[in-house]
Design a protein around this motif. Structure first.
Motif, mmCIF file in Angstrom:
data_model
loop_
_atom_site.group_PDB
_atom_site.id
_atom_site.type_symbol
_atom_site.label_atom_id
_atom_site.label_comp_id
_atom_site.label_asym_id
_atom_site.label_seq_id
_atom_site.Cartn_x
_atom_site.Cartn_y
_atom_site.Cartn_z
ATOM 1 N N UNK A 197 0.712 -1.182 0.159
ATOM 2 C CA UNK A 197 -0.114 0.132 -0.138
ATOM 3 C C UNK A 197 0.819 1.381 0.021
ATOM 4 N N UNK A 198 0.709 2.120 -1.061
ATOM 5 C CA UNK A 198 1.409 3.236 -1.019
ATOM 6 C C UNK A 198 0.791 4.343 -0.250
ATOM 7 N N UNK A 199 1.386 5.470 -0.132
ATOM 8 C CA UNK A 199 0.864 6.899 0.670
ATOM 9 C C UNK A 199 -0.580 7.222 -0.047
ATOM 10 N N UNK A 200 -0.619 7.375 -1.378
ATOM 11 C CA UNK A 200 -1.676 7.755 -2.056
ATOM 12 C C UNK A 200 -3.109 6.898 -1.763
ATOM 13 N N UNK A 201 -2.597 5.638 -1.916
ATOM 14 C CA UNK A 201 -3.504 4.612 -1.535
ATOM 15 C C UNK A 201 -4.242 4.717 -0.368
ATOM 16 N N UNK A 202 -3.040 4.980 0.945
ATOM 17 C CA UNK A 202 -3.762 5.131 2.308
ATOM 18 C C UNK A 202 -4.529 6.278 2.334
ATOM 19 N N UNK A 203 -4.238 7.386 1.695
ATOM 20 C CA UNK A 203 -5.084 8.709 1.819
ATOM 21 C C UNK A 203 -6.308 8.612 1.135
ATOM 22 N N UNK A 204 -6.193 7.762 -0.051
ATOM 23 C CA UNK A 204 -7.621 7.549 -0.689
ATOM 24 C C UNK A 204 -8.551 6.929 -0.140
ATOM 25 N N UNK A 205 -7.931 5.887 0.553
ATOM 26 C CA UNK A 205 -8.828 4.948 1.552
ATOM 27 C C UNK A 205 -9.373 5.713 2.796
ATOM 28 N N UNK A 206 -8.552 6.417 3.558
ATOM 29 C CA UNK A 206 -8.900 7.245 4.572
ATOM 30 C C UNK A 206 -10.020 8.157 4.342
ATOM 31 N N UNK A 207 -9.866 8.876 3.101
ATOM 32 C CA UNK A 207 -10.745 9.705 2.796
ATOM 33 C C UNK A 207 -12.425 9.493 2.320
ATOM 34 N N UNK A 208 -12.164 7.840 2.250
ATOM 35 C CA UNK A 208 -13.474 7.538 1.820
ATOM 36 C C UNK A 208 -14.334 6.726 2.973
ATOM 37 N N UNK A 209 -13.654 6.852 4.103
ATOM 38 C CA UNK A 209 -14.097 6.156 5.406
ATOM 39 C C UNK A 209 -14.942 7.309 6.060
ATOM 40 N N UNK A 210 -16.065 6.732 6.661
ATOM 41 C CA UNK A 210 -17.125 7.816 7.242
ATOM 42 C C UNK A 210 -16.376 8.340 8.448
ATOM 43 N N UNK A 211 -15.557 7.547 9.252
ATOM 44 C CA UNK A 211 -14.856 8.240 10.502
ATOM 45 C C UNK A 211 -14.036 9.579 10.461
ATOM 46 N N UNK B 180 -2.626 -1.879 9.654
ATOM 47 C CA UNK B 180 -1.889 -0.950 11.061
ATOM 48 C C UNK B 180 -0.545 -0.502 11.172
ATOM 49 N N UNK B 181 0.388 -1.511 10.362
ATOM 50 C CA UNK B 181 1.573 -1.133 10.261
ATOM 51 C C UNK B 181 1.966 0.066 9.370
ATOM 52 N N UNK B 182 2.123 -0.235 8.073
ATOM 53 C CA UNK B 182 1.996 0.755 7.143
ATOM 54 C C UNK B 182 1.138 2.046 7.230
ATOM 55 N N UNK C 233 2.215 4.073 10.250
ATOM 56 C CA UNK C 233 3.246 4.800 9.932
ATOM 57 C C UNK C 233 2.751 6.074 8.832
ATOM 58 N N UNK C 234 1.955 5.857 7.904
ATOM 59 C CA UNK C 234 1.482 6.998 6.835
ATOM 60 C C UNK C 234 0.852 7.867 7.813
ATOM 61 N N UNK C 235 0.048 7.482 8.665
ATOM 62 C CA UNK C 235 -0.761 8.447 9.567
ATOM 63 C C UNK C 235 0.145 9.637 10.466
ATOM 64 N N UNK C 236 1.037 8.992 10.963
ATOM 65 C CA UNK C 236 2.072 9.423 11.628
ATOM 66 C C UNK C 236 2.582 10.592 10.807
ATOM 67 N N UNK C 237 3.320 10.192 9.565
ATOM 68 C CA UNK C 237 3.849 10.783 8.853
ATOM 69 C C UNK C 237 2.988 12.100 8.347
ATOM 70 N N UNK C 238 2.007 11.837 7.725
ATOM 71 C CA UNK C 238 0.681 13.036 7.418
ATOM 72 C C UNK C 238 0.323 13.582 8.584
ATOM 73 N N UNK C 239 -0.098 13.156 9.488
ATOM 74 C CA UNK C 239 -0.870 13.834 10.818
ATOM 75 C C UNK C 239 -0.076 14.237 11.800
#
Length: 666
Positions: free
Chosen positions: A1-15, A133-135, A138-144
Motif C-alpha cells: 500500500x502506497x501513501x496515495x492509496x492510504x489517503x484515498x482509503x482514509x478519505x472514503x471512510x465515514x470516520x 495498522x503497520x504501514x 506509519x503513513x498516519x504518523x507521517x501525514x498527521x
C-alpha cells in the motif's frame, strides 16, 4: 500500500468525516479548496476541543476524586496549550487535506479520462493486519504528526524571527544597547583598581567543565570566603535581643558600645556553643573588661591589617571587580558580603573612636566605610547597587552619631559634604537595570543555543517555576519548543525591561523633580504588574519573563531614599559647620549660602526646598517630603500607642537623637 492509496482509503471512510455521509466526496468529484479550508478549520476546532476536554477532566479528577486542597493550575495549562493546540490542529488538517486533495484530484482526472477503468472503479479491498495498522499507522504518523510538526515549527520560527527583528530595530532606533559587552566595565590597571589588593584575590576562581558536562567553580585560594571566619561581625546586640524575644527599650539611635563590648566578649568566650552564619567567631579581648570604647577597639584590632589595605587602595579611581560576566546569572559575587561586612566593621570602629575621643581616626573610618560602598558603583548588576545602598546606610550611621554628639570639626564636615554631594544613586539604578537587561538578553540567547538543558538550569538558579510549571514541565517543553518561542520570550523580556527603564529614567531626572516624582509614584509596581500581566495571559511566548525579569518594585524607592538621605546629610553637615562658627544653628537654610553650601538645595522628592526649622531646645528639624510627594510635617511614620508602625513612610526626616521605638536610622 502506497501513501496515495492510504489517503484515498482514509478519505472514503465515514470516520474521517465524522460519520456524516454527505461530507464524503465521490470518487469522480474534485477535492475543492473549500473542502481543504473546512478540514483545516475543523481540525483546529477538534484539537482545541480535545485539549480543553482533557484538562477539564483533569480538573475533575484532581479536585473531586483526589479531593485536592488547592485547585490544579489548569487555567495556566489551558492558556498555555489551547491556542497552540488549535494552531497545530490547523497545521495537521492543512497538511492532511492538501496531500489528500492532490491524490484525490489525480484519481478524479484519471477517471475522467478512463471512466470505465475497472482498477479505478473497483471497490476497496480489505487489507491485512500489517498493511492496515503497520504501514497505515506509519503513513498516519507521517501525514498527521511529523509533517504538521515541521509546518508548525516553520510558522512559529518565522513569526518569532520577525518579532525579534522588529524589536531589535525598535531598540536600535532608540539608541539602546542591550548586548552584554555594552555594560561590562572596561578593564582597569592594578594601580588604578580598588579591588587589585591581596584581600580580594582570595575570592578569585575559574570554571571547569566536568566529565558529565556540568560546570564547577575552582577556587584559586581556598578557603574562598575568608570573610566568613576572619572578616565579619556578629549580629548587632539589639538584633539578637529582638530575635530572642527580649523587649526592646527605646533607643536614641546611637551604637550602644557597652552592649557591643559585652556582646563581643560573650561571642568569643562561648565560641564552642554559638555560631553566627556557620563560622565560630573570636575576637582579641583585654584580660578584664574596662572602658567599653577601648574594649571594642581592642576587639576590632584583628581587622586592622585588612582595613589598612583598604585604606591604601581607597584613592584609586577605578572599581573593577573580576566578575565573570560571561557566565550571566551564574556569575558569582563573593565580594558583596565581604563589602558589607567591611562597612559594618568600619562603622563600629568609627563610633568607638568617637567615644574614645579620636575624631580624626573616626573620620578616616567613616570615609573608608563610604568608600567601600562606592566601590560597587561600576557594577551593572541590581544586587550590587542594592548592597551599595545598604553599605552607605551603614556608613551614614557613623556620620550621624558624630553629628549628634558634635564630634566633627569643620574640615571633617567639609570632607563629608564633598563626598556625599557626588553620590549618584539614581544613575547607579539605571546602570544596573541596563546591566540586568543585558544579562537577561544574554541568558535568552544561551537558552536558544542550549535548548534542552537551558530551562532546567535556569530553574535551578531560582527562576519562577513554582506552582504553575515545575522543572519537569520546563525541561520537557525545552526539547520541543520552536526557536521562535524563545525569540518571542526574548521580545517580551526586552519589552518589559524597556518599559521599566523608560519609567525609571524619567523618575531619576534631576532637572524636573516634580514630574519625575509623579512618574515614580505611578511606576512603583511596574515590574510586578508586567509580570502579573504575563501570568494572567500564560503562553509559551512569555514563560521566561517571570524567570528573568527582576523584581524592582521597591528598588526605585530605595534609590530615592538614598538620594534624599545624602541631601539631608550634606545640609546637616553644613548646619553643624554654621553652629561651630556661630554657636547656633541658622534660622533658615539660606543663611548657609555661600559659606557652607553653593546654593539652597532642592528636595530630591519633588524639587521644592528641603524643609527646615530650628527648635527651642537648640537643635533643628530637617526633612524631605518623602515618597508621597507632600509635606507631612516631618513625620516619618504614624505609630500606635505601643510604638508600632501603622502607616507607610510619610516624610523622610534627618533623625534627632531622641529615644524612640521606631528604631529608624537611614
Amino acid at each position: 500500500m502506497t501513501l496515495p492509496e492510504f489517503l484515498l482509503r482514509r478519505n472514503e471512510r465515514r470516520s474521517t468525516w465524522l460519520f456524516v455521509r454527505s461530507w464524503i466526496p465521490a470518487r469522480g468529484d474534485r477535492y475543492s479548496w473549500l473542502r481543504v479550508a473546512a478540514f483545516t478549520v475543523g481540525s483546529s476546532v477538534l484539537a482545541a476541543g480535545l485539549v480543553g476536554l482533557g484538562f477539564g477532566l483533569l480538573t475533575v479528577v484532581i479536585t473531586v476524586m483526589i479531593e485536592a486542597t488547592n485547585p490544579p493550575p489548569t487555567h495556566f495549562l489551558l492558556g498555555f496549550f489551547l491556542p497552540f493546540a488549535a494552531e497545530f490542529g490547523a497545521c495537521a488538517g492543512l497538511c492532511w487535506s492538501l496531500i489528500s486533495r492532490l491524490c484525490w484530484n489525480q484519481r478524479a482526472t484519471q477517471l475522467a479520462a478512463r471512466p470505465g477503468d475497472p482498477i479505478l472503479t473497483a471497490p476497496v479491498p480489505k487489507l491485512g493486519f500489517f498493511r492496515r495498522f503497520g504501514l497505515g499507522g506509519l503513513y498516519a504518523l507521517l501525514v498527521g504528526l511529523v509533517t504538521p510538526m515541521l509546518l508548525f515549527h516553520a510558522i512559529e520560527n518565522t513569526r518569532g524571527a520577525w518579532a525579534w527583528r522588529q524589536m531589535r530595530a525598535e531598540l536600535k532606533a532608540k539608541g539602546e544597547c542591550f548586548e552584554l559587552p555594552c555594560v561590562i566595565p572596561p578593564p582597569a590597571r592594578d594601580e588604578e583598581n580598588f579591588f587589585a589588593t591581596p584581600f580580594w584575590q582570595k575570592f578569585a576562581y575559574r570554571q571547569e567543565r566536568t566529565a558529565d558536562g556540568n560546570i564547577t567553580n575552582i577556587w584559586l585560594h581556598p578557603p574562598p570566603f575568608a570573610y566568613t571566619t576572619n572578616f565579619v561581625l556578629p549580629e548587632e546586640p539589639e538584633t539578637v535581643k529582638r530575635n530572642r524575644g527580649i523587649a526592646e527599650e527605646p533607643t536614641d539611635g546611637r551604637n550602644n558600645l557597652v552592649a557591643w563590648a559585652a556582646h563581643l566578649r560573650f561571642v568569643t568566650t562561648n565560641t564552642g556553643k554559638i555560631r553566627y552564619g556557620g563560622p565560630r567567631l573570636t575576637f582579641p579581648l583585654p584580660a578584664t573588661p574596662g572602658d567599653p570604647a577601648k574594649d571594642v577597639l581592642f576587639a576590632l584590632s584583628k581587622f586592622d591589617a585588612t582595613l589598612a589595605e583598604f585604606a591604601a587602595a581607597a584613592p584609586r579611581p577605578r572599581n573593577r571587580y573580576p566578575t565573570h560576566y560571561e557566565d550571566g546569572f551564574r556569575a558569582l559575587l563573593p565580594n558583596l558580603a565581604a563589602m558589607k561586612a567591611g562597612t559594618r566593621i568600619c562603622q563600629l570602629r568609627a563610633v568607638a573612636r568617637l567615644a574614645a575621643g579620636d575624631s580624626a581616626g573616626a573620620a578616616v573610618d567613616t570615609l573608608l566605610a563610604f568608600r567601600l560602598g562606592e566601590s560597587l558603583r561600576e557594577e551593572p548588576i541590581l544586587i550590587s547597587q542594592l548592597v551599595r545602598l545598604s553599605c552607605d546606610n551603614i556608613a551614614m550611621r557613623a556620620l550621624w552619631q558624630g553629628l549628634a554628639d558634635h564630634r566633627w570639626d569643620d574640615a571633617q564636615l567639609a570632607a563629608f559634604q564633598k563626598l556625599l554631594s557626588q553620590r549618584d544613586y539614581a544613575g547607579g539604578l539605571v546602570h544596573s537595570l541596563e546591566g540586568e537587561r543585558a544579562l537577561g538578553n544574554d541568558a535568552a540567547e544561551k537558552l536558544l543555543l542550549r535548548r534542552g538543558t537551558g530551562l532546567a538550569e535556569l530553574d535551578k538558579l531560582g527562576g519562577d517555576s513554582s506552582e504553575n510549571t515545575g522543572p519537569g514541565m520546563m525541561a520537557a517543553l525545552a526539547y520541543v519548543m520552536p526557536s521562535g518561542w524563545y525569540r518571542q520570550n526574548q521580545v517580551r523580556l526586552l519589552h518589559g525591561y524597556q518599559l521599566i527603564l523608560d519609567h525609571v529614567r524619567v523618575s531619576v531626572n534631576r532637572t524636573n523633580r516634580a514630574t519625575a516624582l509623579d512618574q515614580n509614584l505611578r511606576s512603583v509596581d511596574l515590574t510586578d504588574d508586567y509580570v502579573q500581566k504575563m501570568r494572567s495571559n500564560p503562553s509559551p511566548y512569555n514563560i521566561l519573563v517571570g524567570m528573568l525579569l527582576p523584581a524592582i518594585a521597591r528598588t526605585p524607592a530605595r534609590s530615592d531614599r538614598a538620594e534624599a538621605t545624602a541631601q539631608l546629610a550634606v545640609v546637616a553637615c553644613a548646619l553643624e559647620r554654621h553652629r561651630l562658627a556661630h554657636g547656633t544653628f541658622p534660622v533658615a537654610v539660606a543663611e548657609l549660602v555661600p559659606a557652607y553650601l553653593p546654593a539652597v538645595p532642592a528636595d530630591w522628592m519633588g524639587g521644592q526646598p528641603l524643609h527646615y526649622e530650628r527648635t527651642d531646645d537648640g537643635w533643628f528639624r530637617l526633612w524631605s517630603v518623602g515618597p508621597n510627594g507632600k509635606d507631612d510635617g516631618g513625620v516619618f511614620r504614624k505609630l500606635n500607642d505601643n510604638g508600632r508602625r501603622v502607616s507607610d513612610d510619610l516624610d523622610w526626616p534627618w533623625p534627632l537623637p531622641l529615644p524612640s521605638r521606631d528604631a529608624r536610622l537611614f
